[in-house]
Write a protein that holds these residues in place. Structure first.
Motif, mmCIF file in Angstrom:
data_model
loop_
_atom_site.group_PDB
_atom_site.id
_atom_site.type_symbol
_atom_site.label_atom_id
_atom_site.label_comp_id
_atom_site.label_asym_id
_atom_site.label_seq_id
_atom_site.Cartn_x
_atom_site.Cartn_y
_atom_site.Cartn_z
ATOM 1 N N ILE A 184 28.904 -9.945 -33.394
ATOM 2 C CA ILE A 184 30.268 -10.616 -33.386
ATOM 3 C C ILE A 184 30.797 -11.238 -31.759
ATOM 4 O O ILE A 184 31.074 -12.165 -31.478
ATOM 5 C CB ILE A 184 31.378 -9.869 -33.904
ATOM 6 N N ALA A 185 30.522 -10.136 -31.036
ATOM 7 C CA ALA A 185 30.896 -10.408 -29.568
ATOM 8 C C ALA A 185 29.944 -11.578 -29.222
ATOM 9 O O ALA A 185 30.397 -12.366 -28.210
ATOM 10 C CB ALA A 185 30.773 -9.146 -28.646
ATOM 11 N N THR B 226 30.738 -14.739 -30.380
ATOM 12 C CA THR B 226 32.250 -15.352 -29.628
ATOM 13 C C THR B 226 32.005 -15.525 -28.130
ATOM 14 O O THR B 226 32.345 -16.936 -27.853
ATOM 15 C CB THR B 226 33.202 -14.280 -29.638
ATOM 16 N N PHE B 227 31.050 -15.132 -27.587
ATOM 17 C CA PHE B 227 30.659 -15.272 -26.224
ATOM 18 C C PHE B 227 29.900 -16.653 -26.313
ATOM 19 O O PHE B 227 30.231 -17.719 -25.133
ATOM 20 C CB PHE B 227 29.689 -14.160 -25.820
ATOM 21 N N GLY C 95 32.461 -19.457 -27.014
ATOM 22 C CA GLY C 95 33.389 -19.817 -25.891
ATOM 23 C C GLY C 95 32.736 -20.389 -24.704
ATOM 24 O O GLY C 95 33.128 -21.292 -24.139
ATOM 25 N N GLY C 96 31.546 -19.403 -24.395
ATOM 26 C CA GLY C 96 30.827 -19.722 -23.092
ATOM 27 C C GLY C 96 30.284 -21.149 -23.058
ATOM 28 O O GLY C 96 30.313 -21.859 -21.943
ATOM 29 N N VAL D 145 31.388 -23.807 -24.598
ATOM 30 C CA VAL D 145 32.232 -25.135 -24.283
ATOM 31 C C VAL D 145 32.858 -24.693 -22.867
ATOM 32 O O VAL D 145 33.148 -25.899 -22.451
ATOM 33 C CB VAL D 145 33.494 -24.714 -25.418
ATOM 34 N N PHE D 146 32.920 -23.549 -22.431
ATOM 35 C CA PHE D 146 33.615 -23.394 -21.222
ATOM 36 C C PHE D 146 32.542 -24.079 -19.985
ATOM 37 O O PHE D 146 33.150 -24.794 -19.356
ATOM 38 C CB PHE D 146 33.465 -21.814 -20.741
ATOM 39 N N TYR E 201 32.783 -27.989 -20.304
ATOM 40 C CA TYR E 201 33.946 -28.450 -19.613
ATOM 41 C C TYR E 201 33.809 -28.470 -18.076
ATOM 42 O O TYR E 201 33.884 -29.844 -17.449
ATOM 43 C CB TYR E 201 35.166 -27.780 -19.882
ATOM 44 N N LYS F 171 35.365 -31.106 -23.813
ATOM 45 C CA LYS F 171 35.056 -29.999 -24.651
ATOM 46 C C LYS F 171 34.214 -30.115 -25.778
ATOM 47 O O LYS F 171 33.946 -29.179 -26.611
ATOM 48 C CB LYS F 171 36.549 -29.310 -24.936
ATOM 49 N N ARG G 260 30.246 -29.073 -29.788
ATOM 50 C CA ARG G 260 30.946 -27.820 -29.761
ATOM 51 C C ARG G 260 30.655 -27.114 -31.152
ATOM 52 O O ARG G 260 30.732 -27.788 -32.188
ATOM 53 C CB ARG G 260 32.402 -27.913 -29.735
ATOM 54 N N GLU H 255 38.719 -21.458 -23.133
ATOM 55 C CA GLU H 255 37.669 -20.603 -23.880
ATOM 56 C C GLU H 255 37.353 -19.512 -22.833
ATOM 57 O O GLU H 255 36.570 -18.501 -23.071
ATOM 58 C CB GLU H 255 36.361 -21.521 -23.744
ATOM 59 N N SER I 86 37.562 -16.381 -24.621
ATOM 60 C CA SER I 86 36.456 -16.010 -25.565
ATOM 61 C C SER I 86 35.520 -15.065 -24.874
ATOM 62 O O SER I 86 35.158 -13.908 -25.316
ATOM 63 C CB SER I 86 35.742 -17.007 -26.282
ATOM 64 N N SER J 23 34.645 -11.062 -25.591
ATOM 65 C CA SER J 23 33.483 -10.611 -26.208
ATOM 66 C C SER J 23 32.964 -9.241 -25.070
ATOM 67 O O SER J 23 32.447 -8.383 -25.626
ATOM 68 C CB SER J 23 32.572 -11.660 -25.939
#
Lengths: 317, 370
Positions: free
Chosen positions: A100-101, A104-105, A108-109, A111-112, A115, A121, A229, B326, B329, B333
């Motif tokens: 899960i982590a 998530t990473f 988010g990572g 998209v980060f 950007y 995004k 994304r 983001e 996130s 994590s």
């Protein structure tokens, strides 16, 4: 309307699209297969594929070289799998929660980073990224219907089918495959005959990451020609389900992946008809649930046939 | 005499708990440090960005309200995760359950017309039941067919999403809204605002009640003990005569119900119509909250506050500076992996345990000699 649907399904275009949407699922299913055989099945394929898709686009855009893009994608995806290995095998972290982590990473990572790189995004369309070419197969492309179905696919699609055989050879015909299976089935026994369990598991994760990354690279440099994304959209999980359904056997996994690809393609076709698209888009996921039930109840019968054991054996994910 | 001595020496259990807390705090600190590092490396105005991230949420009443708003749904999903994960079930359908709960509340708030106080209660109940359905399916597949809930619950999330969007888009869609959204909720169903100048709504109190009841149930009742025991050692629980399957179903139905209630509270408190376009992420945030809280509902408010705070901080930063939200996130994590990594700080813990054991031995020897 029904005739429309039927003629849409029984067409060469539909069969072609089944193969096209199966490709990422097949890559992921094969990766999950290798990992399951090696006892390191996890849910980080989603993040692995997403990272690979992103790194592939970025790598190819900045180098303007397809090969560098591929390598970048593979490196990104394998990196996620190595992190999985580090936390799970070295730091002894729960495999699902780590998965899960990492997902998530990755979500988010990417998209980060997207950007930061192109000030957007959602899509990477401002990057001049490259894509893998479609190839026509010399003889087959001239066969009437078959040519339309089998020829003209992305080069990675052919690689994915090739991977079915490569994975079969790797798992069942090589010393490394034997070690992987030994570690997966009984780590203590494997360790007692001198196999380095941790190293073998890392190797398994590396191979799994490599195959899944190919699926990720296909998503952004073949299936589509940009990174979007969360573009993997659950394919990493469906791949695991396909592998479960195929009982970790290469050919059966291939067929299971085709089944999910079929459900996927069907939902694409039905969306153009006058049916609520949500009901149709849910098909692959419902099919996965049914597949899990079918698989689990079939294995349960086998087990109870031998002995009435009420133990809950961890059986995949 | 001996009693007072034994009190000054920690038991191994206390040492373990101390290290669990230390690991969580250290995990959060490391994650935040990495976030600061990323900000320093990337931002053109690192100090400004850091300032908005760290004290942005406290700068105005409105933003403080935002923190409370952000933490409200996490109280529900956090406690839901405590129930499910305490039984050692990795059922992640809380994510889908949250959305289905929002759908249930929407149906209750648009189709029924009831007097004030009763209306939101009916909506919450409906939302809870919808949410329980989401978690029920993976739980049933495990109990009946022995199919692990990991993949099935992830699939269930997508199915829930399409159920919710399908019903909103085709059955109770308001054509006059101009975008895909339900009809507006009846005024009687909406939760009252409790703080002027913010969107903080009565849901926060419902959430705190859920936390309290959840804690009492899970840690102070027989049923809760069964849930935790099944989670710790399913064989032991089965041999001591606990109805394992019933307990598993029970924990996940409660978890799903709470997640659904969270979705209901969120839509009724924050919005006037259902306007989600996909999964909201509250369920996975709930998993993080549950992990930080060590699956103990009593600590869920703190964990939810922490997550709400960094989320609002990142939001302020993304609007005032050049760092996208983001970043959260990435922080999330890192916290998860460090908290669940058993070997993280293992050496230190081991050393401490050995030290305690030596002390205990020495004390026993002294007592024996006397």
């Amino acid at each position: 309307m029904n005739n429309n649907i039927l003629s849409a399904i029984f067409s060469a275009e539909f069969a072609y699209s089944v193969i096209r949407v199966t490709t990422p699922l097949l890559f992921c299913a094969l990766a999950a297969l290798v990992c399951n055989r090696g006892g390191v099945l996890n849910i980080a394929f989603e993040g692995c594929m997403l990272t690979a898709a992103f790194c592939g686009v970025v790598g190819s855009a900045y180098s303007q070289n397809l090969f560098v893009g591929l390598l970048a994608g593979l490196a990104g995806g394998i990196g996620i799998m190595m992190l999985m290995g580090y936390f799970n095998l070295i730091l002894n972290a729960n495999v699902v929660l780590t998965g899960i982590a990492l997902n998530t990473f990755a979500s988010g990572g990417t998209v980060f980073a997207l950007y930061i790189l192109c000030n957007d995004k959602g899509l990477s369309t401002s990057l001049q990224s490259l894509a893998f070419p479609n190839v026509n197969i010399p003889l087959i492309q001239d066969v009437p219907v078959l040519g339309k179905i089998l020829s003209g696919h992305n080069v990675l699609t052919y690689v994915s089918v090739l991977c079915v055989f490569l994975v079969y050879l790797l798992i069942f015909k090589t010393p490394l495959g034997l070690r992987i299976r030994a570690v997966g089935e009984n780590p203590s026994a494997a360790s007692s005959v001198g196999i380095n369990v941790t190293r073998t598991k890392f190797t398994t994760l590396f191979i799994g990451g490599l195959i899944a990354s190919l699926g990720g690279v296909y998503m952004s440099m073949g299936y589509l020609t940009w990174f979007g994304r969360d573009m993997v959209a659950g394919r990493g999980f469906i791949g695991i389900a396909a592998q479960n359904l195929g009982n970790a056997a290469p050919m059966a996994t291939f067929i299971a992946a085709l089944f999910f690809g079929f459900a996927n393609a069907l939902s694409n076709v039905l969306q153009t008809q006058n049916i609520p698209s949500e009901a149709v888009q849910a098909i692959p996921y419902v099919a996965t649930l049914i597949g899990l039930v079918a698989y689990s109840s079939s294995t349960r019968k086998k087990k109870t046939g031998i002995k009435q054991l009420k133990r809950r054996v961890p059986d995949g994910l | 005499m001996t009693k007072s001595v034994s009190k000054s020496i920690k038991t191994p259990k206390e040492v373990e708990r101390e290290f669990d807390i230390l690991r969580v705090l250290l995990g959060m600190t490391i994650a935040l440090c990495i976030a600061f590092l990323i900000i320093l490396l990337i931002s053109k105005d690192p100090l400004g960005a850091l300032k908005s991230f760290v004290i942005g949420p406290l700068s105005t009443l409105r933003r403080m309200g935002n923190v409370v708003e952000a933490m409200t749904p996490l109280l529900f999903t956090g406690v839901a995760v405590c129930f499910i994960f305490s039984a050692n079930q990795t059922n992640m359908a809380v994510e889908g359950g949250f959305l289905l709960g929002a759908l249930g509340a929407t149906i209750g708030a648009t189709v029924f017309h009831l007097p004030p106080v009763i209306h939101p209660l009916v909506c919450l109940l409906l939302g809870g039941l919808f949410g329980a359905f989401a978690c029920y399916v993976p739980a049933l597949l495990y109990v009946k067919f022995n199919s692990k809930p990991v993949v099935s619950s992830l699939m269930m999330n997508y199915i829930c999403m399409y159920i919710a969007l399908g019903i909103i888009n085709h059955v109770i869609r308001d054509p006059g809204a101009g975008f895909p959204a339900s009809y507006t909720f009846d005024e009687t169903a909406q939760l009252a605002r409790v703080l002027k100048g913010t969107h903080v709504h009565a849901g926060i109190f419902v959430g705190l009640v859920v936390v309290l009841v959840g804690y009492l149930y899970l840690y102070r009742s027989r049923k809760g003990y069964e849930i935790r025991m099944v989670g710790k050692n399913v064989n032991f629980a089965a041999y001591s005569g606990m109805p394992v399957n019933k307990v598993l179903m029970n924990s996940q139905l409660i978890g799903g119900f709470l997640a659904g209630m969270g979705g209901a509270v969120e839509v009724l408190g924050m919005y006037t119509r259902f306007q989600y376009q996909g999964l909201t992420g509250h369920g996975f945030d709930g998993i993080l909250v549950g992990i930080i809280a060590g699956y103990n509902p009593a600590i869920v408010p703190l964990a939810a506050l922490f997550l709400g705070y960094i989320r609002v901080g990142a939001d302020v930063m993304s609007r005032m500076n050049d760092i996208p939200i983001e970043l959260v996130s990435i922080i999330q994590s890192i916290i998860i992996v460090l908290v669940v990594a058993e070997r993280f700080l293992y050496k230190q813990k081991h050393r401490k345990l050995v030290e305690v054991a030596h002390k205990e031995l020495a004390r026993e020897e002294v007592a024996a000699n006397e």
